[in-house]
Motif scaffolding. Structure first.
Motif, PDB file in Angstrom:
ATOM      1  N   ALA A 250       0.860  -1.196   0.000  1.00 47.58           N
ATOM      2  CA  ALA A 250       0.000   0.000   0.000  1.00 47.58           C
ATOM      3  C   ALA A 250       0.890   1.237   0.000  1.00 47.58           C
ATOM      4  CB  ALA A 250      -0.910  -0.006   1.221  1.00 47.58           C
ATOM      5  N   SER A 251       1.994   1.188   0.772  1.00 50.14           N
ATOM      6  CA  SER A 251       2.928   2.333   0.812  1.00 50.14           C
ATOM      7  C   SER A 251       3.456   2.611  -0.583  1.00 50.14           C
ATOM      8  CB  SER A 251       4.139   2.029   1.690  1.00 50.14           C
ATOM      9  OG  SER A 251       3.806   1.234   2.771  1.00 50.14           O
ATOM     10  N   ALA A 252       3.821   1.535  -1.276  1.00 51.92           N
ATOM     11  CA  ALA A 252       4.402   1.704  -2.621  1.00 51.92           C
ATOM     12  C   ALA A 252       3.367   2.330  -3.557  1.00 51.92           C
ATOM     13  CB  ALA A 252       4.864   0.355  -3.159  1.00 51.92           C
ATOM     14  N   SER A 253       2.102   1.921  -3.387  1.00 52.13           N
ATOM     15  CA  SER A 253       1.056   2.453  -4.289  1.00 52.13           C
ATOM     16  C   SER A 253       0.832   3.939  -4.032  1.00 52.13           C
ATOM     17  CB  SER A 253      -0.243   1.678  -4.104  1.00 52.13           C
ATOM     18  OG  SER A 253      -1.000   2.153  -3.022  1.00 52.13           O
ATOM     19  N   LEU A 254       0.986   4.370  -2.779  1.00 52.82           N
ATOM     20  CA  LEU A 254       0.790   5.793  -2.443  1.00 52.82           C
ATOM     21  C   LEU A 254       1.960   6.622  -2.985  1.00 52.82           C
ATOM     22  CD1 LEU A 254      -0.606   5.413   1.181  1.00 52.82           C
ATOM     23  CD2 LEU A 254      -1.873   5.850  -0.939  1.00 52.82           C
ATOM     24  N   VAL A 255       3.158   6.060  -2.970  1.00 47.56           N
ATOM     25  CA  VAL A 255       4.309   6.775  -3.557  1.00 47.56           C
ATOM     26  C   VAL A 255       4.095   6.930  -5.057  1.00 47.56           C
ATOM     27  CG1 VAL A 255       6.787   6.642  -4.054  1.00 47.56           C
ATOM     28  CG2 VAL A 255       5.930   6.034  -1.769  1.00 47.56           C
ATOM     29  N   ILE A 256       3.647   5.865  -5.714  1.00 44.65           N
ATOM     30  CA  ILE A 256       3.391   5.929  -7.161  1.00 44.65           C
ATOM     31  C   ILE A 256       2.342   6.996  -7.450  1.00 44.65           C
ATOM     32  CG2 ILE A 256       2.347   4.663  -9.092  1.00 44.65           C
ATOM     33  CD1 ILE A 256       3.692   2.113  -7.900  1.00 44.65           C
ATOM     34  N   ALA A 257       1.274   7.007  -6.660  1.00 47.50           N
ATOM     35  CA  ALA A 257       0.205   8.006  -6.863  1.00 47.50           C
ATOM     36  C   ALA A 257       0.746   9.418  -6.645  1.00 47.50           C
ATOM     37  CB  ALA A 257      -0.950   7.717  -5.913  1.00 47.50           C
TER      38      ALA A 257
ATOM     39  N   LEU B  15       3.746  10.479  -7.116  1.00 44.99           N
ATOM     40  CA  LEU B  15       4.628  10.870  -8.239  1.00 44.99           C
ATOM     41  C   LEU B  15       3.802  11.395  -9.413  1.00 44.99           C
ATOM     42  CD1 LEU B  15       7.124   7.862  -8.273  1.00 44.99           C
ATOM     43  CD2 LEU B  15       7.593  10.204  -7.476  1.00 44.99           C
ATOM     44  N   ALA B  16       2.551  10.908  -9.511  1.00 47.03           N
ATOM     45  CA  ALA B  16       1.694  11.323 -10.636  1.00 47.03           C
ATOM     46  C   ALA B  16       0.815  12.504 -10.249  1.00 47.03           C
ATOM     47  CB  ALA B  16       0.818  10.145 -11.072  1.00 47.03           C
ATOM     48  N   ALA B  17       0.597  12.698  -8.955  1.00 55.45           N
ATOM     49  CA  ALA B  17      -0.369  13.732  -8.510  1.00 55.45           C
ATOM     50  C   ALA B  17       0.187  15.133  -8.750  1.00 55.45           C
ATOM     51  CB  ALA B  17      -0.664  13.541  -7.030  1.00 55.45           C
ATOM     52  N   GLN B  18      -0.737  16.088  -8.872  1.00 61.90           N
ATOM     53  CA  GLN B  18      -0.314  17.500  -8.972  1.00 61.90           C
ATOM     54  C   GLN B  18      -0.095  18.018  -7.547  1.00 61.90           C
ATOM     55  OE1 GLN B  18      -3.764  18.897 -10.981  1.00 61.90           O
ATOM     56  NE2 GLN B  18      -2.939  18.461 -13.032  1.00 61.90           N
ATOM     57  N   GLY B  19       1.006  18.752  -7.388  1.00 65.61           N
ATOM     58  CA  GLY B  19       1.235  19.331  -6.060  1.00 65.61           C
ATOM     59  C   GLY B  19       1.978  18.397  -5.129  1.00 65.61           C
ATOM     60  N   GLU B  20       1.912  18.744  -3.828  1.00 63.36           N
ATOM     61  CA  GLU B  20       2.723  18.034  -2.842  1.00 63.36           C
ATOM     62  C   GLU B  20       1.949  16.897  -2.165  1.00 63.36           C
ATOM     63  OE1 GLU B  20       3.787  19.457   1.445  1.00 63.36           O
ATOM     64  OE2 GLU B  20       5.474  20.076   0.166  1.00 63.36           O
ATOM     65  N   THR B  21       2.590  15.737  -2.076  1.00 56.89           N
ATOM     66  CA  THR B  21       2.013  14.596  -1.343  1.00 56.89           C
ATOM     67  C   THR B  21       2.980  14.207  -0.240  1.00 56.89           C
ATOM     68  OG1 THR B  21       0.790  13.767  -3.241  1.00 56.89           O
ATOM     69  CG2 THR B  21       1.322  12.159  -1.514  1.00 56.89           C
ATOM     70  N   ILE B  22       2.426  13.940   0.942  1.00 61.03           N
ATOM     71  CA  ILE B  22       3.251  13.421   2.032  1.00 61.03           C
ATOM     72  C   ILE B  22       2.719  12.039   2.395  1.00 61.03           C
ATOM     73  CG2 ILE B  22       3.860  13.711   4.466  1.00 61.03           C
ATOM     74  CD1 ILE B  22       3.988  16.684   3.996  1.00 61.03           C
ATOM     75  N   VAL B  23       3.590  11.038   2.368  1.00 63.43           N
ATOM     76  CA  VAL B  23       3.189   9.682   2.766  1.00 63.43           C
ATOM     77  C   VAL B  23       3.763   9.432   4.160  1.00 63.43           C
ATOM     78  CG1 VAL B  23       3.266   7.205   2.233  1.00 63.43           C
ATOM     79  CG2 VAL B  23       3.219   8.893   0.361  1.00 63.43           C
ATOM     80  N   ASP B  24       2.878   9.221   5.106  1.00 60.63           N
ATOM     81  CA  ASP B  24       3.275   9.041   6.493  1.00 60.63           C
ATOM     82  C   ASP B  24       3.444   7.550   6.823  1.00 60.63           C
ATOM     83  OD1 ASP B  24       2.097  10.708   9.530  1.00 60.63           O
ATOM     84  OD2 ASP B  24       3.903   9.542   9.035  1.00 60.63           O
ATOM     85  N   ARG B  25       4.124   7.247   7.924  1.00 59.14           N
ATOM     86  CA  ARG B  25       4.349   5.867   8.390  1.00 59.14           C
ATOM     87  C   ARG B  25       5.071   5.006   7.345  1.00 59.14           C
ATOM     88  NH1 ARG B  25      -1.080   4.259  11.794  1.00 59.14           N
ATOM     89  NH2 ARG B  25      -1.127   6.165  13.041  1.00 59.14           N
ATOM     90  N   ILE B  26       6.143   5.570   6.804  1.00 59.11           N
ATOM     91  CA  ILE B  26       6.804   4.806   5.726  1.00 59.11           C
ATOM     92  C   ILE B  26       7.752   3.742   6.268  1.00 59.11           C
ATOM     93  CG2 ILE B  26       6.595   6.535   3.916  1.00 59.11           C
ATOM     94  CD1 ILE B  26       9.706   6.908   4.609  1.00 59.11           C
TER      95      ILE B  26
END
Ligand code: EPZ
Length: 420
Positions: free
Chosen positions: A375-382, A384-395
């Motif tokens: 699931a973590s990997a899928s959020l990183v992939i998303a 990378l494609a999303a506009q703007g800033e994404t923070i993935v917590d609990r990595i």
């Protein structure tokens, strides 16, 4: 608790080297318990789960050495003297794969106490097949105080057919059978490449195994196994994860030190998505321009589409043209990433063990939370494609199964950094 912060929208360019397979390394590390002689391993991935397994083995008296202290992928394990036959809850609860010491300890020492792993985020994940198979081989198996207490004078060869295909179940029983008296057949055996990689090492150690790669393994027990050298098979899931990142973010990436022949089902789906894929003996060139096309898929045991790639390909479907259905047949709760993807603007609904994704033009960055490794990997992939800033917590979930993913992505031009 570490986080990954990224700014999406940049295509990926360059080369990435794939590490050894986590799910081959973990059983292979446990195989050292089967012999008094040392085994020398190369291409072992430098991951949290591997460090946890080495800690567990050291607690049992296994000597671990690194011929080159700078190189954590090359190590020598010696189980000449095993001082403890126990895998305690404090370690097992952090890594279910600890169950893989059960078969080897029983085979080598005739006794083992291994804490029951308990459930995990993606499902109940019982180990009843491991217990059933070892009982069939003559072991006395007791559940007491949350532990499996196992004893066997000497394991006896048996005919075993597991109720379902189980990867670590096959690996535990395979390792136990190598030193049993007589012949064991494992039917309905898992055919994952990581199971075959373990079997290859066991054969190098003197085990007598036929049917490697098939769903029927026949093992003729021997009295002892000797040392061996082995290089761990490249990680097909890490390779597939980077391929999904290119499909989602676009770009042109050469994935090296991988085994395309273990990724057939994934490559078929990624080509349907519109990824331009070229393969060589140990490399894959992936190019992507424009928006991916939505693709239906369902997970199943190898050689079909792997459950460990489900979350990653779902992220591609989240921004694809069209709608798609994603069916998870292996685990009962492996859609924890859906709500987090929807926080990024995805439009995914869950109906039982099927997710229905309506592809959206673009995702928009947000803070999301990792819940399990893939699931973590899928959020990183998303992200990378999303506009703007994404923070993935609990990595810390991500670090269990990926070796410095953010460094590899930075080398590919991604705008990503680890923040404390
Ligand atoms: C291995 O887990 C992998 N882990 C998993 O990778 C992978 O998702 C899974 O196989 C399926 O491919 C390692 O190899 C260390 P199973 P494992 O036994 O062996 C049920 C990752 O992301 N079952 O093949 O635990 C079970 O509940 C991890 O790297 C029983 O009911 O999986 C599941 O529904 C996640 N009783 C199904 O079978 C048993 O005794 C398949 O499980 C054993 C399994």
């Amino acid at each position: 608790m570490d986080k990954l912060k990224m700014i999406g929208g940049k295509p990926l360019q360059g080369e990435v080297l794939i590490a050894g397979a986590k799910n081959a390394a973990l059983p292979i590390l446990c195989a050292c318990l089967l012999s008094k002689d040392p085994i020398e391993l190369r291409n072992v991935p430098d991951l949290q789960d591997v460090r946890t397994m080495l800690k567990l083995l050291k607690n049992m008296g296994v000597q671990v050495s690194f011929p080159d202290p700078e190189n954590r992928t090359h190590l020598i394990l010696s189980a000449a003297s095993i001082t403890s036959f126990e895998a305690t809850y404090d370690i097992v609860k952090t890594m279910r794969a600890s169950i893989l010491v059960l078969g080897p300890l029983l085979a080598r020492l005739g006794k083992a106490t291994v804490s029951l792993p308990g459930g995990c985020a993606i499902g109940a994940r019982p180990v009843d097949q491991h217990i059933k198979g070892l009982k069939a081989m003559g072991a006395a198996m007791k559940i007491k105080g949350g532990n499996i207490e196992a004893k066997a004078e000497r394991l006896q060869g048996a005919s075993i057919l597991t109720d379902m295909i189980t990867v670590t179940g096959t690996e535990n029983l395979l390792m136990a059978a190598t030193l049993a008296k007589g012949t064991t057949t494992l039917e309905n055996a898992a055919r994952e490449p990581e199971v075959s990689d373990l079997a290859e090492l066991l054969v190098k150690m003197g085990a007598k195994i036929t049917g490697i790669g098939s769903d029927k393994l026949v093992i003729e027990g021997v009295d002892a196994l000797h040392g061996a050298e082995h290089s761990v098979i490249p990680d097909r899931i890490e390779a597939g994860t980077f391929l999904c990142a290119v499909a989602a973010a676009g770009g042109d990436v050469l994935v090296k030190h991988c085994r395309p022949d273990t990724l057939d089902a994934v490559l078929v789906k990624l080509r349907e998505v519109g990824l331009d894929v070229e393969t060589g003996p140990d490399w894959i060139r992936a190019k992507m321009q424009g928006r991916p096309k939505a693709v239906n898929f369902r997970t199943s045991e190898y050689p079909a589409f792997p459950t460990d790639m489900q979350a990653q390909l779902m992220s591609v479907n989240a921004i694809a043209q069209g709608s798609s259905t994603i069916t998870e047949t292996i685990f009962e709760n492996r859609f924890m990433h859906v709500q987090e993807l929807n926080r990024l603007g995805a439009d995914i609904a869950i109906e039982g063990n099927t997710a229905i994704a309506q592809g959206v033009e673009a995702l928009s960055g947000a803070t999301v939370m990792a819940t399990d490794l893939r699931a973590s990997a899928s959020l990183v992939i998303a992200g990378l494609a999303a506009q703007g800033e994404t923070i993935v917590d609990r990595i810390y979930h991500l670090d269990r199964g990926y070796d410095r993913m953010e460094q590899k992505l930075t080398q590919l031009g991604a705008n990503i950094e680890r923040v404390k």
